[in-house]
Design a protein around this motif. Sequence first.
Motif, PDB file in Angstrom:
ATOM      1  N   TYR A  53       0.859  -1.186   0.000  1.00 34.76           N
ATOM      2  CA  TYR A  53       0.000   0.000   0.000  1.00 34.76           C
ATOM      3  C   TYR A  53       0.897   1.237   0.000  1.00 34.76           C
ATOM      4  O   TYR A  53       1.961   1.243   0.620  1.00 34.76           O
ATOM      5  N   HIS A  54       0.449   2.292  -0.688  1.00 29.93           N
ATOM      6  CA  HIS A  54       1.315   3.447  -0.892  1.00 29.93           C
ATOM      7  C   HIS A  54       0.582   4.770  -0.641  1.00 29.93           C
ATOM      8  O   HIS A  54      -0.609   4.884  -0.928  1.00 29.93           O
ATOM      9  N   TRP A  55       1.343   5.738  -0.123  1.00 32.20           N
ATOM     10  CA  TRP A  55       0.864   7.094   0.104  1.00 32.20           C
ATOM     11  C   TRP A  55       1.934   8.062  -0.352  1.00 32.20           C
ATOM     12  O   TRP A  55       3.121   7.717  -0.417  1.00 32.20           O
ATOM     13  N   VAL A  56       1.520   9.276  -0.661  1.00 32.74           N
ATOM     14  CA  VAL A  56       2.445  10.377  -0.874  1.00 32.74           C
ATOM     15  C   VAL A  56       2.282  11.295   0.329  1.00 32.74           C
ATOM     16  O   VAL A  56       1.174  11.751   0.625  1.00 32.74           O
ATOM     17  N   ALA A  57       3.384  11.529   1.031  1.00 35.96           N
ATOM     18  CA  ALA A  57       3.385  12.399   2.210  1.00 35.96           C
ATOM     19  C   ALA A  57       4.063  13.706   1.842  1.00 35.96           C
ATOM     20  O   ALA A  57       5.020  13.722   1.061  1.00 35.96           O
ATOM     21  N   ALA A  58       3.566  14.807   2.395  1.00 38.18           N
ATOM     22  CA  ALA A  58       4.166  16.122   2.154  1.00 38.18           C
ATOM     23  C   ALA A  58       4.254  16.868   3.469  1.00 38.18           C
ATOM     24  O   ALA A  58       3.405  16.693   4.356  1.00 38.18           O
ATOM     25  N   ASP A  59       5.300  17.688   3.600  1.00 32.74           N
ATOM     26  CA  ASP A  59       5.369  18.524   4.798  1.00 32.74           C
ATOM     27  C   ASP A  59       5.080  19.969   4.415  1.00 32.74           C
ATOM     28  O   ASP A  59       4.900  20.303   3.239  1.00 32.74           O
ATOM     29  N   ALA A  60       5.023  20.833   5.395  1.00 34.06           N
ATOM     30  CA  ALA A  60       4.620  22.222   5.171  1.00 34.06           C
ATOM     31  C   ALA A  60       5.591  22.973   4.269  1.00 34.06           C
ATOM     32  O   ALA A  60       5.213  23.921   3.595  1.00 34.06           O
ATOM     33  N   ASP A  61       6.863  22.553   4.240  1.00 36.02           N
ATOM     34  CA  ASP A  61       7.870  23.241   3.428  1.00 36.02           C
ATOM     35  C   ASP A  61       7.911  22.756   1.992  1.00 36.02           C
ATOM     36  O   ASP A  61       8.701  23.260   1.201  1.00 36.02           O
ATOM     37  N   GLY A  62       7.106  21.756   1.653  1.00 35.42           N
ATOM     38  CA  GLY A  62       7.018  21.318   0.279  1.00 35.42           C
ATOM     39  C   GLY A  62       7.612  19.972  -0.066  1.00 35.42           C
ATOM     40  O   GLY A  62       7.161  19.347  -1.016  1.00 35.42           O
ATOM     41  N   PRO A  63       8.658  19.462   0.643  1.00 36.95           N
ATOM     42  CA  PRO A  63       9.186  18.152   0.256  1.00 36.95           C
ATOM     43  C   PRO A  63       8.112  17.069   0.336  1.00 36.95           C
ATOM     44  O   PRO A  63       7.216  17.131   1.181  1.00 36.95           O
ATOM     45  N   ARG A  64       8.233  16.081  -0.574  1.00 31.26           N
ATOM     46  CA  ARG A  64       7.277  14.975  -0.593  1.00 31.26           C
ATOM     47  C   ARG A  64       8.031  13.649  -0.618  1.00 31.26           C
ATOM     48  O   ARG A  64       9.141  13.572  -1.131  1.00 31.26           O
ATOM     49  N   TRP A  65       7.392  12.626  -0.066  1.00 34.91           N
ATOM     50  CA  TRP A  65       7.976  11.304   0.018  1.00 34.91           C
ATOM     51  C   TRP A  65       6.955  10.267  -0.418  1.00 34.91           C
ATOM     52  O   TRP A  65       5.760  10.488  -0.349  1.00 34.91           O
ATOM     53  N   PHE A  66       7.463   9.108  -0.821  1.00 32.73           N
ATOM     54  CA  PHE A  66       6.638   7.963  -1.186  1.00 32.73           C
ATOM     55  C   PHE A  66       6.695   6.993  -0.013  1.00 32.73           C
ATOM     56  O   PHE A  66       7.774   6.525   0.370  1.00 32.73           O
ATOM     57  N   VAL A  67       5.555   6.722   0.593  1.00 30.85           N
ATOM     58  CA  VAL A  67       5.476   5.896   1.797  1.00 30.85           C
ATOM     59  C   VAL A  67       4.832   4.560   1.425  1.00 30.85           C
ATOM     60  O   VAL A  67       3.766   4.532   0.810  1.00 30.85           O
ATOM     61  N   THR A  68       5.496   3.475   1.801  1.00 37.14           N
ATOM     62  CA  THR A  68       4.988   2.143   1.506  1.00 37.14           C
ATOM     63  C   THR A  68       4.686   1.415   2.803  1.00 37.14           C
ATOM     64  O   THR A  68       5.500   1.424   3.731  1.00 37.14           O
TER      65      THR A  68
END
Length: 164
Positions: free
Chosen positions: A37-52
Amino acid sequence: MKDLPAGLDERALLDSLGEWGIGAVSLDYAPVGFGDYHWVAADADGPRWFVTVADLTQKGPFEQGSAESGLRQAMDTAVALREQGLDFVVAPLGESLRLLGQRHAVSVFPLVHGRTGDFGQSLTAGERAAVVELLAELHRTAPPASTPVRPLRIPARDRLEDAL
């Protein structure tokens, strides 16, 4: 996987990202891939990650150890290959795998922008050559110590032998 995983608290998943130093403010489910299962996470400063998130109860048996240990070996192998200079290997960041309760394991990857393909999709001659070159580079690289050793086994061999 198209559906959300059974028994997973998305709030707990969001909170767990702090263990990677990620102050995620959003977590968007991405119904892509096969098997996890996968999500895209983002923080307030803009960086994003792929979470599995892997459901350990759905992982097949490993030769030695638990589903968690086998998955950890696979993720650690990706990290080691990346560290050996294989820049095309997309490896988890930080600790390669963390448990989220008894049933789930989380890995965080850099978000890679690109075009996805489909199983069975035809490739151009140039695309095939590029894939072959990457596979050749991978196979020229010594396997990291974390690489799981899988014995070659023929499924249902006993039935094949009986038939012969």
